[in-house]
Design a protein around this motif. Structure first.
Motif, mmCIF file in Angstrom:
data_model
loop_
_atom_site.group_PDB
_atom_site.id
_atom_site.type_symbol
_atom_site.label_atom_id
_atom_site.label_comp_id
_atom_site.label_asym_id
_atom_site.label_seq_id
_atom_site.Cartn_x
_atom_site.Cartn_y
_atom_site.Cartn_z
ATOM 1 N N ALA A 141 0.830 -1.211 0.000
ATOM 2 C CA ALA A 141 0.000 0.000 0.000
ATOM 3 C C ALA A 141 0.863 1.259 0.000
ATOM 4 O O ALA A 141 0.418 2.320 -0.460
ATOM 5 C CB ALA A 141 -0.945 -0.010 1.198
ATOM 6 N N ALA A 142 2.097 1.153 0.469
ATOM 7 C CA ALA A 142 3.003 2.300 0.477
ATOM 8 C C ALA A 142 3.403 2.727 -0.936
ATOM 9 O O ALA A 142 3.955 3.808 -1.129
ATOM 10 C CB ALA A 142 4.255 1.964 1.295
ATOM 11 N N ASP A 143 3.096 1.888 -1.923
ATOM 12 C CA ASP A 143 3.427 2.204 -3.317
ATOM 13 C C ASP A 143 2.312 2.965 -4.029
ATOM 14 O O ASP A 143 2.315 3.086 -5.252
ATOM 15 C CB ASP A 143 3.731 0.905 -4.084
ATOM 16 C CG ASP A 143 4.982 0.230 -3.581
ATOM 17 O OD1 ASP A 143 6.001 0.936 -3.405
ATOM 18 O OD2 ASP A 143 4.944 -0.990 -3.354
ATOM 19 N N TRP A 144 1.368 3.487 -3.260
ATOM 20 C CA TRP A 144 0.245 4.202 -3.852
ATOM 21 C C TRP A 144 0.700 5.302 -4.803
ATOM 22 O O TRP A 144 0.107 5.494 -5.865
ATOM 23 C CB TRP A 144 -0.677 4.786 -2.783
ATOM 24 C CG TRP A 144 -1.672 5.725 -3.396
ATOM 25 C CD1 TRP A 144 -1.701 7.077 -3.298
ATOM 26 C CD2 TRP A 144 -2.741 5.367 -4.278
ATOM 27 N NE1 TRP A 144 -2.730 7.595 -4.049
ATOM 28 C CE2 TRP A 144 -3.384 6.561 -4.669
ATOM 29 C CE3 TRP A 144 -3.213 4.156 -4.784
ATOM 30 C CZ2 TRP A 144 -4.468 6.578 -5.523
ATOM 31 C CZ3 TRP A 144 -4.303 4.181 -5.646
ATOM 32 C CH2 TRP A 144 -4.922 5.382 -5.999
ATOM 33 N N TRP B 76 -10.682 -0.721 -14.952
ATOM 34 C CA TRP B 76 -11.168 -0.713 -13.573
ATOM 35 C C TRP B 76 -12.675 -0.529 -13.446
ATOM 36 O O TRP B 76 -13.221 -0.671 -12.355
ATOM 37 C CB TRP B 76 -10.470 0.393 -12.779
ATOM 38 C CG TRP B 76 -8.995 0.235 -12.752
ATOM 39 C CD1 TRP B 76 -8.083 0.876 -13.556
ATOM 40 C CD2 TRP B 76 -8.229 -0.627 -11.910
ATOM 41 N NE1 TRP B 76 -6.816 0.450 -13.257
ATOM 42 C CE2 TRP B 76 -6.872 -0.460 -12.246
ATOM 43 C CE3 TRP B 76 -8.568 -1.517 -10.901
ATOM 44 C CZ2 TRP B 76 -5.858 -1.146 -11.613
ATOM 45 C CZ3 TRP B 76 -7.550 -2.210 -10.260
ATOM 46 C CH2 TRP B 76 -6.213 -2.029 -10.617
ATOM 47 N N GLY B 77 -13.332 -0.139 -14.538
ATOM 48 C CA GLY B 77 -14.767 0.122 -14.464
ATOM 49 C C GLY B 77 -15.080 1.509 -13.957
ATOM 50 O O GLY B 77 -16.234 1.857 -13.728
ATOM 51 N N ARG B 78 -14.053 2.310 -13.758
ATOM 52 C CA ARG B 78 -14.208 3.712 -13.346
ATOM 53 C C ARG B 78 -12.912 4.445 -13.684
ATOM 54 O O ARG B 78 -11.920 3.840 -14.029
ATOM 55 C CB ARG B 78 -14.558 3.820 -11.874
ATOM 56 C CG ARG B 78 -13.571 3.164 -10.962
ATOM 57 C CD ARG B 78 -14.067 3.300 -9.516
ATOM 58 N NE ARG B 78 -13.086 2.788 -8.617
ATOM 59 C CZ ARG B 78 -13.229 1.699 -7.902
ATOM 60 N NH1 ARG B 78 -14.324 0.992 -7.970
ATOM 61 N NH2 ARG B 78 -12.287 1.305 -7.093
ATOM 62 N N THR B 79 -12.938 5.759 -13.560
ATOM 63 C CA THR B 79 -11.788 6.556 -13.985
ATOM 64 C C THR B 79 -10.905 7.018 -12.842
ATOM 65 O O THR B 79 -9.871 7.641 -13.077
ATOM 66 C CB THR B 79 -12.250 7.804 -14.772
ATOM 67 O OG1 THR B 79 -13.096 8.581 -13.921
ATOM 68 C CG2 THR B 79 -12.981 7.406 -16.033
ATOM 69 N N PRO C 65 -6.554 5.120 -2.584
ATOM 70 C CA PRO C 65 -5.699 4.176 -1.839
ATOM 71 C C PRO C 65 -6.461 2.989 -1.250
ATOM 72 O O PRO C 65 -5.938 1.876 -1.206
ATOM 73 C CB PRO C 65 -5.078 5.045 -0.749
ATOM 74 C CG PRO C 65 -5.015 6.411 -1.358
ATOM 75 C CD PRO C 65 -6.288 6.513 -2.180
ATOM 76 N N ARG C 66 -7.691 3.205 -0.843
ATOM 77 C CA ARG C 66 -8.496 2.107 -0.291
ATOM 78 C C ARG C 66 -8.700 1.003 -1.330
ATOM 79 O O ARG C 66 -8.709 -0.180 -1.011
ATOM 80 C CB ARG C 66 -9.836 2.650 0.206
ATOM 81 C CG ARG C 66 -10.750 1.623 0.820
ATOM 82 C CD ARG C 66 -12.076 2.207 1.288
ATOM 83 N NE ARG C 66 -12.869 2.697 0.154
ATOM 84 C CZ ARG C 66 -13.232 3.965 -0.030
ATOM 85 N NH1 ARG C 66 -12.903 4.890 0.825
ATOM 86 N NH2 ARG C 66 -13.942 4.314 -1.078
ATOM 87 N N ASP C 67 -8.833 1.372 -2.615
ATOM 88 C CA ASP C 67 -8.983 0.384 -3.686
ATOM 89 C C ASP C 67 -7.728 -0.475 -3.800
ATOM 90 O O ASP C 67 -7.809 -1.694 -3.957
ATOM 91 C CB ASP C 67 -9.240 1.071 -5.031
ATOM 92 C CG ASP C 67 -10.529 1.865 -5.050
ATOM 93 O OD1 ASP C 67 -11.531 1.410 -4.454
ATOM 94 O OD2 ASP C 67 -10.525 2.948 -5.665
ATOM 95 N N LEU C 68 -6.583 0.154 -3.697
ATOM 96 C CA LEU C 68 -5.323 -0.589 -3.759
ATOM 97 C C LEU C 68 -5.194 -1.514 -2.561
ATOM 98 O O LEU C 68 -4.789 -2.672 -2.711
ATOM 99 C CB LEU C 68 -4.130 0.363 -3.826
ATOM 100 C CG LEU C 68 -2.761 -0.316 -3.862
ATOM 101 C CD1 LEU C 68 -2.614 -1.211 -5.090
ATOM 102 C CD2 LEU C 68 -1.648 0.730 -3.823
#
Length: 157
Positions: free
Chosen positions: A3-6, A25-28, A32-35
């Motif tokens: 997650a640190a690679d956000w 991704w189905g969105r643009t 960070p929560r997605d990652l």
């Protein structure tokens, strides 16, 4: 990848068109929560160029509850399409998945995503299932199975 690679992921997405982000991704917009959710379910890594700039993101892991089946997620920066980066990363993902016990790699993509469909065909024998504008492609990983004749053995002590 962690997650640190956000920041690397955000930098990669800045190099991708809204159309390609939507297709992948189905969105643009990702946050960070997605990652964090993705990392909790899959193995991910990011490809960097010689200047440490992100070129591609690949994820492989179980999405369905089917034993031996893993899903491939792949995003390549728009300005690096058609250079073999996605194919190389997908092949590495297939090797890692097979080593981990998977026999099938799946990808869910838009039916109009001809580049991804061609890439998946290059990985091995495929089976496609259409669902409206989307298609699930299943790739048999037989070609990525370790050769038992070349496996290294440890000498007895």
């Amino acid at each position: 990848m962690t997650a640190a690679d956000w920041d690397l992921v955000a930098s990669l997405h800045a190099r991708c068109s809204e159309e390609n982000l939507l297709r992948r991704w189905g969105r643009t917009r990702l946050v960070p929560r997605d990652l964090a959710r993705l990392l909790a379910q899959t193995h991910c890594w990011i490809g960097l160029d010689a200047h440490e700039q992100p070129l591609a993101l690949v994820c492989v892991g179980p999405v369905s509850r089917r034993l031996g089946v893993v899903d491939l997620g792949l995003q390549v920066a728009d300005d690096h399409h058609r250079r073999g980066i996605g194919t190389a990363m997908a092949r590495q993902a297939a090797r890692i998945a097979c080593t981990g016990g998977a026999h099938t790699l799946t990808a869910f993509t838009h039916a109009s995503n001809a580049a991804m469909l061609r890439l998946l065909e290059r990985l091995g024998p495929t089976r496609r299932t259409r669902d409206g504008p989307w298609v699930e492609v299943c790739v048999a990983l037989d070609a990525y199975a370790p050769d038992p004749h070349t496996a290294t053995r440890t000498a007895p002590r």
